[in-house]
Scaffold this motif. Structure first.
Motif, PDB file in Angstrom:
ATOM      1  N   VAL A 137     -71.655  33.736 -22.149  1.00 53.83           N
ATOM      2  CA  VAL A 137     -71.442  33.817 -20.707  1.00 53.83           C
ATOM      3  C   VAL A 137     -70.282  32.913 -20.300  1.00 53.83           C
ATOM      4  O   VAL A 137     -69.440  33.282 -19.480  1.00 53.83           O
ATOM      5  CB  VAL A 137     -72.725  33.437 -19.951  1.00 53.83           C
ATOM      6  N   ALA A 138     -70.232  31.712 -20.897  1.00 54.41           N
ATOM      7  CA  ALA A 138     -69.165  30.766 -20.562  1.00 54.41           C
ATOM      8  C   ALA A 138     -67.797  31.336 -20.921  1.00 54.41           C
ATOM      9  O   ALA A 138     -66.849  31.244 -20.129  1.00 54.41           O
ATOM     10  CB  ALA A 138     -69.396  29.441 -21.280  1.00 54.41           C
ATOM     11  N   GLN A 139     -67.687  31.929 -22.110  1.00 53.37           N
ATOM     12  CA  GLN A 139     -66.396  32.511 -22.499  1.00 53.37           C
ATOM     13  C   GLN A 139     -66.039  33.682 -21.602  1.00 53.37           C
ATOM     14  O   GLN A 139     -64.872  33.851 -21.212  1.00 53.37           O
ATOM     15  CB  GLN A 139     -66.416  32.963 -23.958  1.00 53.37           C
ATOM     16  N   SER A 140     -67.018  34.495 -21.254  1.00 48.55           N
ATOM     17  CA  SER A 140     -66.766  35.628 -20.379  1.00 48.55           C
ATOM     18  C   SER A 140     -66.233  35.171 -19.025  1.00 48.55           C
ATOM     19  O   SER A 140     -65.312  35.780 -18.464  1.00 48.55           O
ATOM     20  CB  SER A 140     -68.044  36.439 -20.196  1.00 48.55           C
ATOM     21  N   MET A 141     -66.773  34.066 -18.505  1.00 50.03           N
ATOM     22  CA  MET A 141     -66.320  33.545 -17.218  1.00 50.03           C
ATOM     23  C   MET A 141     -64.894  33.020 -17.309  1.00 50.03           C
ATOM     24  O   MET A 141     -64.073  33.266 -16.425  1.00 50.03           O
ATOM     25  CB  MET A 141     -67.271  32.449 -16.746  1.00 50.03           C
ATOM     26  N   VAL A 142     -64.598  32.299 -18.387  1.00 50.61           N
ATOM     27  CA  VAL A 142     -63.257  31.756 -18.553  1.00 50.61           C
ATOM     28  C   VAL A 142     -62.238  32.877 -18.712  1.00 50.61           C
ATOM     29  O   VAL A 142     -61.169  32.861 -18.088  1.00 50.61           O
ATOM     30  CB  VAL A 142     -63.197  30.793 -19.762  1.00 50.61           C
ATOM     31  N   VAL A 143     -62.561  33.872 -19.533  1.00 43.37           N
ATOM     32  CA  VAL A 143     -61.644  34.997 -19.735  1.00 43.37           C
ATOM     33  C   VAL A 143     -61.450  35.759 -18.426  1.00 43.37           C
ATOM     34  O   VAL A 143     -60.346  36.231 -18.121  1.00 43.37           O
ATOM     35  CB  VAL A 143     -62.152  35.930 -20.845  1.00 43.37           C
ATOM     36  N   GLY A 144     -62.506  35.871 -17.629  1.00 42.47           N
ATOM     37  CA  GLY A 144     -62.378  36.522 -16.336  1.00 42.47           C
ATOM     38  C   GLY A 144     -61.388  35.809 -15.435  1.00 42.47           C
ATOM     39  O   GLY A 144     -60.592  36.451 -14.736  1.00 42.47           O
ATOM     40  N   LEU A 145     -61.411  34.480 -15.455  1.00 40.28           N
ATOM     41  CA  LEU A 145     -60.443  33.709 -14.669  1.00 40.28           C
ATOM     42  C   LEU A 145     -59.033  33.896 -15.210  1.00 40.28           C
ATOM     43  O   LEU A 145     -58.073  34.040 -14.451  1.00 40.28           O
ATOM     44  CB  LEU A 145     -60.825  32.232 -14.685  1.00 40.28           C
ATOM     45  N   ILE A 146     -58.904  33.879 -16.541  1.00 39.58           N
ATOM     46  CA  ILE A 146     -57.590  34.092 -17.154  1.00 39.58           C
ATOM     47  C   ILE A 146     -57.046  35.463 -16.780  1.00 39.58           C
ATOM     48  O   ILE A 146     -55.869  35.617 -16.440  1.00 39.58           O
ATOM     49  CB  ILE A 146     -57.682  33.946 -18.688  1.00 39.58           C
ATOM     50  N   ARG A 147     -57.914  36.467 -16.823  1.00 38.88           N
ATOM     51  CA  ARG A 147     -57.511  37.829 -16.457  1.00 38.88           C
ATOM     52  C   ARG A 147     -57.011  37.887 -15.021  1.00 38.88           C
ATOM     53  O   ARG A 147     -56.048  38.583 -14.706  1.00 38.88           O
ATOM     54  CB  ARG A 147     -58.693  38.773 -16.647  1.00 38.88           C
ATOM     55  N   LEU A 148     -57.670  37.138 -14.150  1.00 40.75           N
ATOM     56  CA  LEU A 148     -57.318  37.138 -12.738  1.00 40.75           C
ATOM     57  C   LEU A 148     -56.037  36.361 -12.464  1.00 40.75           C
ATOM     58  O   LEU A 148     -55.200  36.779 -11.652  1.00 40.75           O
ATOM     59  CB  LEU A 148     -58.469  36.545 -11.915  1.00 40.75           C
ATOM     60  N   LEU A 149     -55.860  35.234 -13.172  1.00 39.13           N
ATOM     61  CA  LEU A 149     -54.783  34.314 -12.846  1.00 39.13           C
ATOM     62  C   LEU A 149     -53.524  34.514 -13.683  1.00 39.13           C
ATOM     63  O   LEU A 149     -52.429  34.143 -13.258  1.00 39.13           O
ATOM     64  CB  LEU A 149     -55.264  32.868 -13.006  1.00 39.13           C
ATOM     65  N   LEU A 150     -53.672  35.072 -14.883  1.00 36.83           N
ATOM     66  CA  LEU A 150     -52.534  35.216 -15.795  1.00 36.83           C
ATOM     67  C   LEU A 150     -52.323  36.694 -16.132  1.00 36.83           C
ATOM     68  O   LEU A 150     -53.019  37.240 -17.007  1.00 36.83           O
ATOM     69  CB  LEU A 150     -52.761  34.408 -17.071  1.00 36.83           C
ATOM     70  N   PRO A 151     -51.385  37.348 -15.476  1.00 35.81           N
ATOM     71  CA  PRO A 151     -51.154  38.784 -15.703  1.00 35.81           C
ATOM     72  C   PRO A 151     -50.942  39.193 -17.159  1.00 35.81           C
ATOM     73  O   PRO A 151     -51.369  40.297 -17.538  1.00 35.81           O
ATOM     74  CB  PRO A 151     -49.901  39.067 -14.859  1.00 35.81           C
ATOM     75  N   PRO A 152     -50.314  38.375 -18.020  1.00 32.35           N
ATOM     76  CA  PRO A 152     -50.123  38.829 -19.397  1.00 32.35           C
ATOM     77  C   PRO A 152     -51.420  39.152 -20.137  1.00 32.35           C
ATOM     78  O   PRO A 152     -51.440  40.026 -20.999  1.00 32.35           O
ATOM     79  CB  PRO A 152     -49.391  37.651 -20.055  1.00 32.35           C
ATOM     80  N   HIS A 153     -52.506  38.432 -19.814  1.00 32.53           N
ATOM     81  CA  HIS A 153     -53.754  38.722 -20.520  1.00 32.53           C
ATOM     82  C   HIS A 153     -54.276  40.102 -20.140  1.00 32.53           C
ATOM     83  O   HIS A 153     -54.680  40.889 -21.008  1.00 32.53           O
ATOM     84  CB  HIS A 153     -54.809  37.658 -20.217  1.00 32.53           C
ATOM     85  N   ALA A 154     -54.278  40.400 -18.848  1.00 34.12           N
ATOM     86  CA  ALA A 154     -54.707  41.729 -18.409  1.00 34.12           C
ATOM     87  C   ALA A 154     -53.808  42.812 -19.003  1.00 34.12           C
ATOM     88  O   ALA A 154     -54.281  43.906 -19.338  1.00 34.12           O
ATOM     89  CB  ALA A 154     -54.697  41.799 -16.883  1.00 34.12           C
ATOM     90  N   ASP A 155     -52.537  42.509 -19.158  1.00 37.93           N
ATOM     91  CA  ASP A 155     -51.597  43.454 -19.758  1.00 37.93           C
ATOM     92  C   ASP A 155     -51.995  43.767 -21.194  1.00 37.93           C
ATOM     93  O   ASP A 155     -52.026  44.931 -21.621  1.00 37.93           O
ATOM     94  CB  ASP A 155     -50.184  42.864 -19.695  1.00 37.93           C
TER      95      ASP A 155
END
Length: 242
Positions: A137-155
């Motif tokens: 759950v903790a990793q999922s939350m962190v990755v969710g923030l990264i996805r939201l804040l850092l466009p390259p990850h979502a890319d």
């Protein structure tokens, strides 16, 4: 036959091109500037260089570049500066993958023999949910923030998702592998490494190390070795240095 490499002026792309040329392969590359390429690459007779921006090319130009290629490899990534992280194009990798695949389909429409290999350099932070991968759950939350804040990850996520959703294991024209290294480091030579179907450690809280030259070596083996390709096609292998 020829291999097309995009992102060839990057830290991993250059190493891949060097290894393919060392194996005697014919290589095409598309780069924005040849200045970043070492002379040992630029002077190789087996290399064809196009100085251009891939997303600015017309469909006809891209089709010309993929025509006759048995493999296309994308090592594209965002520059690690403010403009690269937050500027345009925000979907650099996804846009390139989509356009290259459409070009392959357009040029291979009448070919029913061997599908073209498409290899995408991705990231271990991209969870392969279609393979049933689970994270905390903790990793999922962190990755969710990264996805939201850092466009390259979502890319990166969207690029791999495009290949998964559009090209099944028995697609007639395109087969694919998305290579997921862990934290990238530089080393001077290929060392022992291992490929796994899924991460064996947390990409956020217990990241491993993967040297760029090992990533390049693995991708070159996917290109030239049928056994390696058949083992990993339609999968998202994760690489770690031993």
């Amino acid at each position: 036959m020829t291999i097309l490499v995009v992102g060839a002026s990057g830290a991993t792309g250059r190493l891949l091109v060097e290894q393919l040329l060392a194996q005697g392969e014919k290589v095409k590359i598309i780069v924005r500037s040849i200045d970043a390429l070492p002379d040992v690459i630029k002077q190789n007779d087996q290399l064809m260089i196009t100085e251009s921006t891939l997303l600015d090319m017309t469909d006809a130009e891209l089709q010309q570049h993929v025509q006759g290629c048995r493999a296309v490899v994308s090592c594209l990534g965002h520059n690690l500066n403010f403009n690269g992280m937050f500027g345009h194009p925000r979907r650099l990798v996804t846009g390139a993958v989509q356009r290259l695949c459409r070009a392959i389909e357009a040029t291979a429409a009448n070919i029913t023999s061997t599908p073209v290999k498409f290899i995408l350099m991705n990231t271990t932070g991209n969870q392969n949910t279609q393979a049933g991968e689970k994270v905390s759950v903790a990793q999922s939350m962190v990755v969710g923030l990264i996805r939201l804040l850092l466009p390259p990850h979502a890319d990166n996520e969207e690029a791999a998702g495009y290949l998964q959703s559009r090209y099944g294991r028995h697609h007639k024209m395109i087969e694919w592998v998305a290579v997921r290294p862990d934290s990238l480091i530089d080393e001077g030579s290929v060392t022992h490494y291992q490929a796994y179907e899924s991460p064996i450690r947390s990409a956020i809280f217990d990241a491993g190390k993967t040297s760029r030259i090992n990533v390049a070596n693995f991708m070159s083996q996917l290109v030239i070795d049928s056994g390696t390709w058949n083992k990993w096609k339609s999968k998202m292998p994760v690489l770690y240095n031993n």
